[in-house]
Write an enzyme that holds these catalytic residues in place. Structure first.
Site, PDB file in Angstrom:
ATOM      1  N   HIS A 162      -2.812   2.265   8.684  1.00 25.24           N
ATOM      2  CA  HIS A 162      -3.849   1.392   8.120  1.00 25.24           C
ATOM      3  C   HIS A 162      -3.886   0.087   8.892  1.00 25.24           C
ATOM      4  O   HIS A 162      -2.835  -0.489   9.195  1.00 25.24           O
ATOM      5  CB  HIS A 162      -3.537   1.101   6.645  1.00 25.24           C
TER       6      HIS A 162
ATOM      7  N   GLU B 163     -18.262  10.775  22.523  1.00 27.52           N
ATOM      8  CA  GLU B 163     -16.902  11.214  22.190  1.00 27.52           C
ATOM      9  C   GLU B 163     -16.696  11.469  20.691  1.00 27.52           C
ATOM     10  O   GLU B 163     -15.787  12.201  20.304  1.00 27.52           O
ATOM     11  CB  GLU B 163     -15.872  10.144  22.592  1.00 27.52           C
TER      12      GLU B 163
ATOM     13  N   HIS C  54      -6.923  -3.393  10.183  1.00 25.64           N
ATOM     14  CA  HIS C  54      -8.165  -4.121   9.897  1.00 25.64           C
ATOM     15  C   HIS C  54      -8.969  -4.329  11.188  1.00 25.64           C
ATOM     16  O   HIS C  54      -9.087  -5.471  11.657  1.00 25.64           O
ATOM     17  CB  HIS C  54      -7.832  -5.484   9.279  1.00 25.64           C
TER      18      HIS C  54
ATOM     19  N   HIS D 237     -12.618  -4.143   4.208  1.00 21.55           N
ATOM     20  CA  HIS D 237     -11.163  -4.257   4.279  1.00 21.55           C
ATOM     21  C   HIS D 237     -10.613  -3.677   5.603  1.00 21.55           C
ATOM     22  O   HIS D 237      -9.973  -4.392   6.356  1.00 21.55           O
ATOM     23  CB  HIS D 237     -10.507  -3.566   3.075  1.00 21.55           C
TER      24      HIS D 237
ATOM     25  N   GLU E 209       0.828  -1.217   0.000  1.00 20.45           N
ATOM     26  CA  GLU E 209       0.000   0.000   0.000  1.00 20.45           C
ATOM     27  C   GLU E 209       0.863   1.268   0.000  1.00 20.45           C
ATOM     28  O   GLU E 209       0.414   2.326   0.452  1.00 20.45           O
ATOM     29  CB  GLU E 209      -0.934   0.018   1.230  1.00 20.45           C
TER      30      GLU E 209
HETATM   31  P1  13P Z   1       1.299  -5.277   3.244  1.00 16.82           P
HETATM   32  O1  13P Z   1       1.825  -6.516   3.939  1.00 16.82           O
HETATM   33  O2  13P Z   1       1.822  -5.186   1.840  1.00 16.82           O
HETATM   34  O3  13P Z   1       1.532  -4.052   4.040  1.00 16.82           O
HETATM   35  O4  13P Z   1      -0.272  -5.456   3.081  1.00 16.82           O
HETATM   36  C1  13P Z   1      -1.105  -5.557   4.193  1.00 16.82           C
HETATM   37  C2  13P Z   1      -2.433  -4.943   3.985  1.00 16.82           C
HETATM   38  O5  13P Z   1      -3.109  -4.649   4.953  1.00 16.82           O
HETATM   39  C3  13P Z   1      -2.922  -4.667   2.627  1.00 16.82           C
HETATM   40  O6  13P Z   1      -4.001  -3.808   2.628  1.00 16.82           O
HETATM   41 ZN    ZN Z   2      -5.122  -3.911   4.538  1.00 16.76          ZN
END
Ligand code: 13P
Ligand code: ZN
Length: 278
Positions: free
Chosen positions: A139, A169, A141, A210, A116
């Protein structure tokens, strides 16, 4: 020259990967972080004139040429960062042409920046254009935030209002709201460009089915934004089998912004504001 592993930026970074892993928001190689390091700080720890190697960026990174970033490696696990930072992280400097980057430290097994990378670098560029003090793009998940995108409309005004209205909040922490992207393939310059565009307006962007992106002037800001969205998505989904009979009314949200002096909240996300707050 001081040791990179003693640098506050590196220690902060490692701590963030540990926290995110322990919270269950970064399974396997899930998640990636990048941290813009100022040149003055970087040169205390790095020889900026001698790159270990040069790699292609794979996209046009002009606009942040010369800037130095600490970034997670592609395919690397947050869980492992603390055990071996130099294998799982790297420090790169974007080349003058925007098409290449110098590796200054790390990626020691021949690694490269996250898949990314375009989303991160384009997001830094976009965010710096509206906030010159931004340093972090994060980023991961988070479970309930992801689950919320399975069943909630992806309209960003409605998504934001649900979060705001279910946790006092939220509007105080992110009066600028939450951007939402529909599901798209990840790891492409297209999702990178779409994310960067949203980050001119929002500090949080949810990627449907995602995960989430957040930005900040420091790790706490970016982490805190994700934490607050995830907390609220959790309570929303805990109650999702029951009708919601109590939520904060739009005027209540406006009142909170007045108490906490949040002037630029997204009034256009609050369709039931009374005349007093319009
Ligand atoms: P990377 O291991 O390339 O950082 O990918 C992980 C990810 O969360 C892709 O969206
Ligand atoms: Zn990801």
């Amino acid at each position: 020259m001081k040791k990179v592993t003693d640098a506050p930026f590196l220690q902060d970074f490692v701590e963030a990967t540990q926290n995110i892993y322990r919270l269950g928001w970064a399974e396997r190689n899930g998640g990636n972080i990048s941290y813009l390091i100022g040149e003055d700080e970087a040169k205390e720890y790095l020889d900026l004139d001698n790159a270990l190697r040069t790699i292609p960026t794979g996209f046009d990174a002009r606009g942040v040429e010369g800037k130095i970033f600490l970034v997670t490696g592609a395919g690397k696990y947050f869980r492992n960062v603390i055990k071996d930072p130099a294998a799982n992280l790297g420090i790169i400097r974007v080349g003058a042409d925007g098409a290449s980057a110098d590796v200054l430290w790390g990626f020691k097994d021949g690694g490269r920046p996250t898949s990314e990378f375009s989303a991160h670098i384009l997001s830094h560029r976009a965010r710096l254009s509206v906030d010159p003090e931004n340093k972090i793009v994060m980023h991961c998940h988070p479970n309930y935030t992801m689950a919320m995108t399975y069943s909630h409309e992806l309209d960003e005004a409605k998504f934001t209002r649900t979060l705001w209205s279910l946790n006092t909040e939220c509007i105080v922490d992110f009066p600028d709201g939450v951007g939402v992207l529909p599901w798209m393939p990840c790891g492409t310059p297209e999702i990178g460009a779409a994310t960067a565009e949203k980050l001119k307006e929002f500090r949080i962007v949810v990627w449907a089915i995602h995960g989430i992106y957040a930005v900040g002037r420091n790790m706490d800001e970016a982490f805190g934004l994700i934490e607050t969205v995830e907390k609220t998505a959790t309570t929303y989904l805990i109650g999702s089998h029951l009708p919601i009979v109590n939520r904060i009314p739009d005027d209540g949200l406006a009142e909170l912004c007045s108490i906490y002096d949040k002037k630029n909240y997204r009034k256009d996300f609050l369709p039931e504001l009374s005349e007093k707050y319009k």
